[in-house]
Design an enzyme around this catalytic site. Sequence first.
Site, PDB file in Angstrom:
ATOM      1  N   SER A  94       0.840  -1.195   0.000  1.00 14.88           N
ATOM      2  CA  SER A  94       0.000   0.000   0.000  1.00 14.88           C
ATOM      3  C   SER A  94       0.884   1.257   0.000  1.00 14.88           C
ATOM      4  CB  SER A  94      -0.962  -0.064   1.195  1.00 14.88           C
ATOM      5  OG  SER A  94      -2.038   0.820   1.043  1.00 14.88           O
ATOM      6  N   HIS A 227      -7.653  -5.949   0.806  1.00 17.61           N
ATOM      7  CA  HIS A 227      -6.475  -5.098   0.877  1.00 17.61           C
ATOM      8  C   HIS A 227      -5.364  -5.733   1.721  1.00 17.61           C
ATOM      9  CE1 HIS A 227      -4.563  -1.275   0.073  1.00 17.61           C
ATOM     10  NE2 HIS A 227      -4.253  -1.143   1.349  1.00 17.61           N
TER      11      HIS A 227
END
Length: 249
Positions: A94, A227
Amino acid sequence: MALGTESIWLRAYPGAAPPRTRLLCLPHAGGSASFFHSWGNALGDDVEVVAVRYPGRQERIAEEPVDDIELLADSISAELVPFLDTPLALFGHSMGASLAYEIALRLEARYGVVPAALMVSCRKAPHLLTPRTAALTDDGLIDEVRRLGGTDSALLAEPELRELILPAIRADFSAVARYAARPGVPVGCPVTGYVGDSDPDVDSEAVRAWRRVAPRGFGLKVLAGGHFYLVDRRAELLADIRARLARNP
């Protein structure tokens, strides 16, 4: 040079043998080096896992968090210089993916060192990034962390811990918001993109677009999950990383 405990920025998990490769792991927004604790020794004795310790959390809780990805990349790149005697691969998740990319650029441009590999997880390619709101309330930040999931979100249930960790989370989200889209500068090493097939913010095509900065080769691995697919799919992810590192000279 052995890392040992010489660097406040870097936490090493050395194997039983001298490393053939070091894997520098860069956490997500709101994350910390301990996120990669279970990776230590999981890639074989010849791969040393090194996790980055951002200011404002854990051992560095008394320090002011840094809310700028490029400033973080400057500091981490300089910190790595004494340890570049061993080939270095980069893995960023990320926010950490953008940071890994910026470090790769600095290592090559400033220090003449091309990383062995750049591995980017759940992050759009540099030219596809869009602005995000950084000025969230405390509750808004907490909601966003919980929406994305991950082990760190459990800490927010404790009011005392929440007060300690929110400044670092806020700084990280601000850093992400300030890191706007830019023309992608190619890196001199192979690039691999990783993404969960149900990530709410990043799809496989946005990660595939990293091939624009990868003239030395690009690969994409899509794993089941959101995620934070890399928690539940840890073994599968590490097996893929291990195989790719083994192919590097």
